[in-house]
Design a protein around this motif. Structure first.
Motif, PDB file in Angstrom:
ATOM      1  N   ALA A 161       0.833  -1.205   0.000  1.00  8.15           N
ATOM      2  CA  ALA A 161       0.000   0.000   0.000  1.00  8.15           C
ATOM      3  C   ALA A 161       0.867   1.255   0.000  1.00  8.15           C
ATOM      4  N   GLU A 162       1.942   1.241   0.795  1.00 16.74           N
ATOM      5  CA  GLU A 162       2.824   2.403   0.868  1.00 16.74           C
ATOM      6  C   GLU A 162       3.542   2.644  -0.459  1.00 16.74           C
ATOM      7  N   ILE A 163       3.936   1.559  -1.130  1.00 18.46           N
ATOM      8  CA  ILE A 163       4.607   1.690  -2.427  1.00 18.46           C
ATOM      9  C   ILE A 163       3.636   2.228  -3.463  1.00 18.46           C
ATOM     10  N   ARG A 164       2.377   1.768  -3.393  1.00 18.78           N
ATOM     11  CA  ARG A 164       1.361   2.298  -4.318  1.00 18.78           C
ATOM     12  C   ARG A 164       1.174   3.796  -4.114  1.00 18.78           C
ATOM     13  N   CYS A 189       1.381   0.903 -11.362  1.00 22.16           N
ATOM     14  CA  CYS A 189       0.227   0.915 -10.461  1.00 22.16           C
ATOM     15  C   CYS A 189      -0.812  -0.107 -10.886  1.00 22.16           C
ATOM     16  N   PHE A 190      -1.048  -0.189 -12.186  1.00 23.32           N
ATOM     17  CA  PHE A 190      -2.007  -1.172 -12.702  1.00 23.32           C
ATOM     18  C   PHE A 190      -1.541  -2.597 -12.405  1.00 23.32           C
ATOM     19  N   GLU A 191      -0.233  -2.844 -12.521  1.00 23.50           N
ATOM     20  CA  GLU A 191       0.299  -4.190 -12.267  1.00 23.50           C
ATOM     21  C   GLU A 191       0.118  -4.595 -10.809  1.00 23.50           C
ATOM     22  N   ILE A 192       0.536  -3.741  -9.877  1.00 20.91           N
ATOM     23  CA  ILE A 192       0.519  -4.139  -8.467  1.00 20.91           C
ATOM     24  C   ILE A 192      -0.876  -4.072  -7.855  1.00 20.91           C
ATOM     25  N   GLU A 193      -1.829  -3.446  -8.546  1.00 21.90           N
ATOM     26  CA  GLU A 193      -3.198  -3.373  -8.028  1.00 21.90           C
ATOM     27  C   GLU A 193      -4.076  -4.496  -8.548  1.00 21.90           C
ATOM     28  N   SER A 194      -3.465  -5.545  -9.093  1.00 16.35           N
ATOM     29  CA  SER A 194      -4.225  -6.706  -9.563  1.00 16.35           C
ATOM     30  C   SER A 194      -4.123  -7.836  -8.555  1.00 16.35           C
ATOM     31  N   LEU A 195      -5.197  -8.592  -8.379  1.00 20.91           N
ATOM     32  CA  LEU A 195      -5.205  -9.709  -7.440  1.00 20.91           C
ATOM     33  C   LEU A 195      -4.220 -10.789  -7.871  1.00 20.91           C
ATOM     34  N   GLY A 246      -1.472 -24.894   0.202  1.00 21.05           N
ATOM     35  CA  GLY A 246      -0.985 -23.527   0.354  1.00 21.05           C
ATOM     36  C   GLY A 246      -1.672 -22.505  -0.521  1.00 21.05           C
ATOM     37  N   PHE A 247      -2.248 -22.935  -1.644  1.00 18.90           N
ATOM     38  CA  PHE A 247      -2.816 -21.962  -2.571  1.00 18.90           C
ATOM     39  C   PHE A 247      -4.010 -21.240  -1.969  1.00 18.90           C
ATOM     40  N   GLU A 248      -4.883 -21.965  -1.262  1.00 18.59           N
ATOM     41  CA  GLU A 248      -6.051 -21.341  -0.639  1.00 18.59           C
ATOM     42  C   GLU A 248      -5.624 -20.324   0.409  1.00 18.59           C
ATOM     43  N   THR A 249      -4.576 -20.662   1.166  1.00 16.70           N
ATOM     44  CA  THR A 249      -4.070 -19.716   2.165  1.00 16.70           C
ATOM     45  C   THR A 249      -3.519 -18.462   1.504  1.00 16.70           C
ATOM     46  N   CYS A 250      -2.821 -18.648   0.396  1.00 15.70           N
ATOM     47  CA  CYS A 250      -2.266 -17.498  -0.330  1.00 15.70           C
ATOM     48  C   CYS A 250      -3.365 -16.614  -0.893  1.00 15.70           C
ATOM     49  N   ILE A 251      -4.447 -17.227  -1.366  1.00 15.11           N
ATOM     50  CA  ILE A 251      -5.569 -16.446  -1.894  1.00 15.11           C
ATOM     51  C   ILE A 251      -6.194 -15.607  -0.784  1.00 15.11           C
ATOM     52  N   ALA A 252      -6.380 -16.221   0.394  1.00 14.80           N
ATOM     53  CA  ALA A 252      -6.973 -15.494   1.519  1.00 14.80           C
ATOM     54  C   ALA A 252      -6.096 -14.313   1.925  1.00 14.80           C
ATOM     55  N   THR A 253      -4.776 -14.528   1.970  1.00 11.69           N
ATOM     56  CA  THR A 253      -3.860 -13.446   2.323  1.00 11.69           C
ATOM     57  C   THR A 253      -3.880 -12.346   1.265  1.00 11.69           C
ATOM     58  N   ALA A 254      -3.892 -12.743  -0.007  1.00 14.01           N
ATOM     59  CA  ALA A 254      -3.905 -11.761  -1.101  1.00 14.01           C
ATOM     60  C   ALA A 254      -5.192 -10.942  -1.090  1.00 14.01           C
ATOM     61  N   LYS A 255      -6.306 -11.554  -0.743  1.00 18.11           N
ATOM     62  CA  LYS A 255      -7.575 -10.812  -0.708  1.00 18.11           C
ATOM     63  C   LYS A 255      -7.587  -9.787   0.429  1.00 18.11           C
ATOM     64  N   LYS A 256      -6.946 -10.123   1.548  1.00 16.60           N
ATOM     65  CA  LYS A 256      -6.834  -9.144   2.635  1.00 16.60           C
ATOM     66  C   LYS A 256      -5.992  -7.950   2.183  1.00 16.60           C
ATOM     67  N   MET A 257      -4.934  -8.226   1.430  1.00 14.32           N
ATOM     68  CA  MET A 257      -4.115  -7.144   0.896  1.00 14.32           C
ATOM     69  C   MET A 257      -4.908  -6.322  -0.113  1.00 14.32           C
ATOM     70  N   ALA A 258      -5.710  -7.002  -0.929  1.00 12.40           N
ATOM     71  CA  ALA A 258      -6.535  -6.297  -1.909  1.00 12.40           C
ATOM     72  C   ALA A 258      -7.569  -5.416  -1.222  1.00 12.40           C
ATOM     73  N   GLU A 259      -8.101  -5.907  -0.109  1.00 14.86           N
ATOM     74  CA  GLU A 259      -9.066  -5.101   0.648  1.00 14.86           C
ATOM     75  C   GLU A 259      -8.395  -3.845   1.209  1.00 14.86           C
ATOM     76  N   LYS A 260      -7.157  -3.998   1.654  1.00 20.07           N
ATOM     77  CA  LYS A 260      -6.409  -2.849   2.178  1.00 20.07           C
ATOM     78  C   LYS A 260      -6.128  -1.837   1.077  1.00 20.07           C
ATOM     79  N   ASP A 262      -8.045  -1.473  -1.468  1.00 19.30           N
ATOM     80  CA  ASP A 262      -9.344  -1.082  -2.013  1.00 19.30           C
ATOM     81  C   ASP A 262      -9.418  -1.342  -3.518  1.00 19.30           C
ATOM     82  N   ILE A 263      -9.058  -2.567  -3.896  1.00 17.58           N
ATOM     83  CA  ILE A 263      -9.125  -2.980  -5.299  1.00 17.58           C
ATOM     84  C   ILE A 263      -9.977  -4.232  -5.397  1.00 17.58           C
ATOM     85  N   SER A 264     -10.251  -4.675  -6.617  1.00 16.14           N
ATOM     86  CA  SER A 264     -11.096  -5.842  -6.847  1.00 16.14           C
ATOM     87  C   SER A 264     -10.457  -7.111  -6.271  1.00 16.14           C
ATOM     88  N   GLN A 265     -11.297  -7.954  -5.659  1.00 14.80           N
ATOM     89  CA  GLN A 265     -10.826  -9.200  -5.074  1.00 14.80           C
ATOM     90  C   GLN A 265     -11.141 -10.394  -5.960  1.00 14.80           C
TER      91      GLN A 265
END
Length: 483
Positions: A161-164, A189-195, A246-260, A262-265
């Motif tokens: 988020a800080e880098i964005r 910005c477009f690259e790092i804001e993708s799930l 591990g993939f499901e755990t990674c998805i859950a972590t990535a979605k929390k980052m996406a929520e932070k 404020d981008i599409s999950q």
């Protein structure tokens, strides 16, 4: 070329694994034959016998580890007991490299990280903007040390988020000034804001974290092959578990980052055929799953994990083969679980393994079996079970039992002498860069080796009595005639 000798020393009833620097040698012929002859000259100049060598370890260069004409193959022809162990850290690095080239998606990920670093490092003003937003600065990607890429991944993983925000501020500042820079910043910005990028970021961090921790631990000179193989087995188990769940755990972590952020999950449903061919040129026809998340799992995550697991097994197969004859003494639990017949069989096999061209062996297999049977009862009575090779020989020496168990002691010392990594040699090259600078470009080889030895072996140097050395030097150089 740098030469480092590894040995096990016994002093004051203590056992210590030592690795010491011998010297730097100028090499003109870098072929296997040329390096082999140079190594023989080094051993001859230091009064070391090749027949007394019980292990050799190098990096993964073909001129060093080549099966036919490499240095290790030529030495094995002269001394078949100089067992070759490929550097474990280099092998781990190649495991990550293989995983990094497992798919186009995996390769493009590191390109984005390098672009992020490059855009901020291009000027001091941009770097100052970055420092105002983040605590951990961005890192450039190492060209060869793949496990070292975790530093670059970590900086983005926990500060996305800080880098964005830094990118957006820099984009506002460049408005109306630099259209090319503005376009590049918006693209990043477009690259790092993708799930998809966030998922790859989490996956790569988890994989690199496993490899990097083991690589750091193996660089200690006191690590033996038993500990190294246990670490490799642990890494293999971690990757297998990660591959399964591990993939499901990674998805859950990535979605929390996406929520932070404020981008599409969710991932995009589909791409045009032309774009799809660009991102997945390995596919000959479109039979991929329609679900984009499942497609990412199959084409990126599964490929990365499968190649990392298979590469880990393949690259450490040679090390496992070297350790196998010593399996009976790798820890006390091995021979404690065996009966008398099994111990005798394995001891005889180890005797044959340690037999040289002159038909003389370092140990007697039958006597080793008797010593192991006797020590089995001793370790049980002392309440000591499942011990490492270093702990067992340290206890034997401390209690003065080396004369009772001579074959057991020799076997343990040979096993502990086998090299694990070539990290000590790499460190000497780091010292070389500090010593031989452009101000010392005309330094002779003897002076270079002297300064390098004083710097690298500073522990020994600090124990020297310089008053005696100065007095001895003064006596040799004195021009006064004694009356």
């Amino acid at each position: 070329m740098t030469a480092v000798v590894r040995f096990v020393t016994v002093s004051k009833n203590t056992v210590e694994i030592c690795e010491h620097f011998i010297g730097f040698v100028v090499v003109d012929d870098t072929t296997g034959k040329g390096l082999y002859e140079t190594l023989l000259d080094i051993l001859k100049s230091t009064n070391l016998e090749l027949n007394n060598c019980r292990g050799q370890g190098y990096d993964n260069g073909s001129n060093m580890k080549g099966k036919n004409s490499g240095v290790q193959a030529r030495i094995l022809k002269d001394n078949k007991r100089a067992f070759f162990v490929s550097c474990s850290c280099h092998n781990l690095n190649l495991v990550v490299s293989d995983a990094g080239h497992s798919s186009v998606t995996a390769e493009l990920f590191f390109g984005v990280l390098q672009r992020l670093f490059a855009v901020f490092a291009a000027s001091t003003q941009r770097w100052q903007i970055l420092k105002e937003h983040v605590n951990i600065s961005l890192k450039s990607l190492p060209e060869t040390r793949w496990e070292g890429k975790i530093n670059a991944v970590k900086a983005v993983r926990f500060q996305i988020a800080e880098i964005r925000d830094a990118l957006q501020e820099l984009c506002r500042m460049s408005q109306g000034k630099d259209a090319k820079l503005r376009s590049e910043l918006r693209g990043l910005c477009f690259e790092i804001e993708s799930l998809s990028f966030l998922i790859r970021l989490v996956v790569w961090y988890d994989v690199l974290q496993v490899i990097n921790k083991i690589s750091k631990a193996l660089q200690c000179p006191k690590v033996d092959l038993h500990t190294a193989m246990n670490m490799i087995d642990g890494a293999l188990l971690q990757l297998q578990t990660f591959r399964e769940s591990g993939f499901e755990t990674c998805i859950a972590t990535a979605k929390k980052m996406a929520e932070k952020l404020d981008i599409s999950q969710t991932l995009p449903e589909s791409r045009t055929p032309r774009t799809r061919r660009f991102f997945d040129y390995e596919s000959q026809h479109d039979e991929r799953p329609s679900d984009p998340m499942k497609r990412l799992e199959i084409e990126f995550f599964n490929k990365l994990c499968d190649i990392a697991i298979s590469s880990l097994r393949e690259r450490f197969e040679m090390t496992q083969n070297v350790c196998e004859p010593f399996s009976i003494i790798r820890n006390s639990d091995n021979f404690m679980r065996l009966d008398r017949t099994q111990i005798l069989t394995k001891s005889k096999a180890l005797e044959n393994y340690l037999t040289g061209e002159d038909e003389n062996s370092d140990i007697d297999g039958r006597e080793l079996a008797e010593e192991l049977e006797s020590s089995k009862a001793y370790f049980v009575a002392a309440g000591m079970t499942d011990l490492s090779a270093l702990v067992m020989i340290s206890h034997i020496i401390d209690k003065g039992l080396d004369e009772i168990y001579p074959n057991f002691t020799v076997t343990l010392r040979i096993f502990l002498t086998l090299p694990v990594t070539s990290a000590s040699g790499e460190r000497t090259f780091s010292k070389l860069k500090l010593i031989k600078t452009y101000l010392r470009s005309t330094m002779c080889q003897d002076r270079l080796n002297g300064l390098a030895a004083m710097s690298i072996e500073h522990g020994i140097c600090n124990e020297l009595n310089f008053s005696d050395i100065i007095a001895s030097f003064a006596n040799k150089k004195s021009r006064k005639v004694p009356l």
